[in-house]
Write a protein that holds these residues in place. Sequence first.
Motif, PDB file in Angstrom:
ATOM      1  N   ARG A 126       6.738  20.716  33.548  1.00 24.38           N
ATOM      2  CA  ARG A 126       7.365  20.114  32.373  1.00 24.38           C
ATOM      3  C   ARG A 126       8.676  19.414  32.732  1.00 24.38           C
ATOM      4  NH1 ARG A 126       8.127  24.353  30.001  1.00 24.38           N
ATOM      5  NH2 ARG A 126      10.370  24.591  30.233  1.00 24.38           N
ATOM      6  N   ILE A 127       9.380  19.954  33.713  1.00 25.78           N
ATOM      7  CA  ILE A 127      10.665  19.381  34.116  1.00 25.78           C
ATOM      8  C   ILE A 127      10.418  18.148  34.976  1.00 25.78           C
ATOM      9  CG2 ILE A 127      12.777  19.788  35.419  1.00 25.78           C
ATOM     10  CD1 ILE A 127      12.538  22.735  34.713  1.00 25.78           C
ATOM     11  N   SER A 128      11.044  17.036  34.603  1.00 22.32           N
ATOM     12  CA  SER A 128      10.901  15.779  35.342  1.00 22.32           C
ATOM     13  C   SER A 128      12.282  15.208  35.599  1.00 22.32           C
ATOM     14  CB  SER A 128      10.036  14.789  34.555  1.00 22.32           C
ATOM     15  OG  SER A 128      10.661  14.463  33.325  1.00 22.32           O
ATOM     16  N   ALA A 129      12.310  13.956  36.078  1.00 22.71           N
ATOM     17  CA  ALA A 129      13.587  13.327  36.417  1.00 22.71           C
ATOM     18  C   ALA A 129      14.474  13.145  35.200  1.00 22.71           C
ATOM     19  CB  ALA A 129      13.339  11.979  37.084  1.00 22.71           C
ATOM     20  N   HIS A 133      18.091  18.946  34.038  1.00 19.30           N
ATOM     21  CA  HIS A 133      19.101  19.930  33.667  1.00 19.30           C
ATOM     22  C   HIS A 133      18.470  21.231  33.178  1.00 19.30           C
ATOM     23  CE1 HIS A 133      18.000  17.745  30.000  1.00 19.30           C
ATOM     24  NE2 HIS A 133      18.280  18.861  29.356  1.00 19.30           N
ATOM     25  N   GLU A 134      17.191  21.203  32.818  1.00 25.75           N
ATOM     26  CA  GLU A 134      16.523  22.428  32.374  1.00 25.75           C
ATOM     27  C   GLU A 134      16.272  23.340  33.570  1.00 25.75           C
ATOM     28  OE1 GLU A 134      13.066  21.816  30.079  1.00 25.75           O
ATOM     29  OE2 GLU A 134      13.977  20.339  28.739  1.00 25.75           O
ATOM     30  N   ASP A 150      14.418  31.484  41.043  1.00 29.73           N
ATOM     31  CA  ASP A 150      15.821  31.139  41.297  1.00 29.73           C
ATOM     32  C   ASP A 150      15.937  30.054  42.366  1.00 29.73           C
ATOM     33  OD1 ASP A 150      16.548  33.002  39.429  1.00 29.73           O
ATOM     34  OD2 ASP A 150      17.000  34.581  40.878  1.00 29.73           O
ATOM     35  N   THR A 151      15.070  30.130  43.384  1.00 30.95           N
ATOM     36  CA  THR A 151      15.084  29.095  44.425  1.00 30.95           C
ATOM     37  C   THR A 151      14.708  27.730  43.844  1.00 30.95           C
ATOM     38  OG1 THR A 151      14.477  30.754  46.092  1.00 30.95           O
ATOM     39  CG2 THR A 151      14.143  28.430  46.660  1.00 30.95           C
ATOM     40  N   ILE A 152      13.696  27.714  42.973  1.00 32.22           N
ATOM     41  CA  ILE A 152      13.291  26.447  42.338  1.00 32.22           C
ATOM     42  C   ILE A 152      14.405  25.935  41.424  1.00 32.22           C
ATOM     43  CG2 ILE A 152      11.631  25.395  40.766  1.00 32.22           C
ATOM     44  CD1 ILE A 152       9.531  27.287  41.837  1.00 32.22           C
ATOM     45  N   ASP A 153      15.095  26.825  40.716  1.00 36.48           N
ATOM     46  CA  ASP A 153      16.217  26.401  39.868  1.00 36.48           C
ATOM     47  C   ASP A 153      17.330  25.769  40.706  1.00 36.48           C
ATOM     48  OD1 ASP A 153      15.067  27.122  37.499  1.00 36.48           O
ATOM     49  OD2 ASP A 153      15.979  29.112  37.433  1.00 36.48           O
ATOM     50  N   ASP A 154      17.613  26.378  41.868  1.00 44.15           N
ATOM     51  CA  ASP A 154      18.627  25.787  42.757  1.00 44.15           C
ATOM     52  C   ASP A 154      18.189  24.400  43.234  1.00 44.15           C
ATOM     53  OD1 ASP A 154      20.127  28.054  42.469  1.00 44.15           O
ATOM     54  OD2 ASP A 154      19.423  28.992  44.322  1.00 44.15           O
ATOM     55  N   LEU A 155      16.893  24.262  43.527  1.00 35.00           N
ATOM     56  CA  LEU A 155      16.381  22.956  43.952  1.00 35.00           C
ATOM     57  C   LEU A 155      16.530  21.916  42.842  1.00 35.00           C
ATOM     58  CD1 LEU A 155      14.857  21.113  45.910  1.00 35.00           C
ATOM     59  CD2 LEU A 155      12.714  22.060  45.018  1.00 35.00           C
ATOM     60  N   LEU A 159      18.661  18.420  42.929  1.00 36.22           N
ATOM     61  CA  LEU A 159      18.034  17.150  42.586  1.00 36.22           C
ATOM     62  C   LEU A 159      18.762  16.475  41.425  1.00 36.22           C
ATOM     63  CD1 LEU A 159      14.223  18.026  42.825  1.00 36.22           C
ATOM     64  CD2 LEU A 159      15.538  16.559  44.362  1.00 36.22           C
ATOM     65  N   ASP A 160      19.177  17.274  40.444  1.00 41.33           N
ATOM     66  CA  ASP A 160      19.897  16.710  39.298  1.00 41.33           C
ATOM     67  C   ASP A 160      21.209  16.077  39.749  1.00 41.33           C
ATOM     68  OD1 ASP A 160      20.502  16.057  36.714  1.00 41.33           O
ATOM     69  OD2 ASP A 160      21.203  18.060  36.152  1.00 41.33           O
TER      70      ASP A 160
END
Length: 351
Positions: A126-129, A133-134, A150-155, A159-160
């Motif tokens: 669901r999260i895209s460019a 911020h989500e 948590d690792t994906i959130d850091d990534l 990217l953001d």
Amino acid sequence: MRRGSVRLRLTVLFGALFLAAGATLLAITYGLVSHATNGVFVSSTNAGGGAGSAAGVAPAALPATDPLQAQATRIAGTAKAAENDALLLYSGIALGIMAVVSMALGWFAAGRALRPLRRITAAAQRISATNLHERLAVGEPDDDLRELADTIDDLFGRLDASFDTQRQFVANASHELRTPLARSRTMLEVALRDPGADAESLRATCRRVLVAGEEQERLLEALLTLARGQRGLDRRAPVDLAAVTRDVLVARGTEITASGLEMAVTLEPALLAGDRALTERGVANLIDNALRHNVAGGAVWVTVRTESGQAVLTVANTGPDVRPAEVGRLLVPFERGGTAPSPRARSQTTA
């Protein structure tokens, strides 16, 4: 369900492990029961002797070749084989039933275990460019899936920040390029609209346009160098920072002389590992800023030395003061900062 589903593979794995464990248990049980029933019917040959004893007659042992003994042995063997077959049949049926039950329980357990992973996958898709911020924000329990989330959130956070930097870079670059282009266009339009323009005035206009074009070339080169620097260096080579600084100062000798600024230069050999073109561009930017953002009759100090095994370039001038809160902004491309000029002010940049 997708082909190659992890849930299906886990279910098959659970069922195979249960079947292997159940088959092993069945073989052990069958062997123990078969061994424990050996010789259970050996006393059947004494059945007649028991009746004689009741009549007061001592029982007599039957010879091994007696027909009754042979018949009793056959009956005992047949009964034992029947019991073993029944045990094997019933155990196999029970194993089959439990295998089906284990597959169903494995499917359910795998679904429960993979539910957080499916939630992570859906949120990541669901999260895209446009909404980096989500975050996944997976809560308890604190397990391997929580660590993955948590690792994906850091990534996503990196990217953001990278996308924001790129958008800001494009906006600033467009603004910087628009100014010299607009200046060149204005000079050409004024020259063309002047009815009294002669060859000399047109030549002067063309010379100004050429100067503006050179400025655009320098700006484009700086932008390309900045883009290369942000990607990182693929290869590093020894670079003498003192030699690079000397070349930059020599190339700007005319500009330095015309500025009327006092120059204090101290160059000591200082080696670093990097790219010479990027190093030269960075040194040129620092010196250009020291010359441009200065006061009339001011001074510029340029020093190259080695400290703790590292090459250090220090450029200072008598230009505007830089507040401590704005120092971090100076490392951002196209950012400018400073307060009112002061002849006693001395802002310093160290590389």
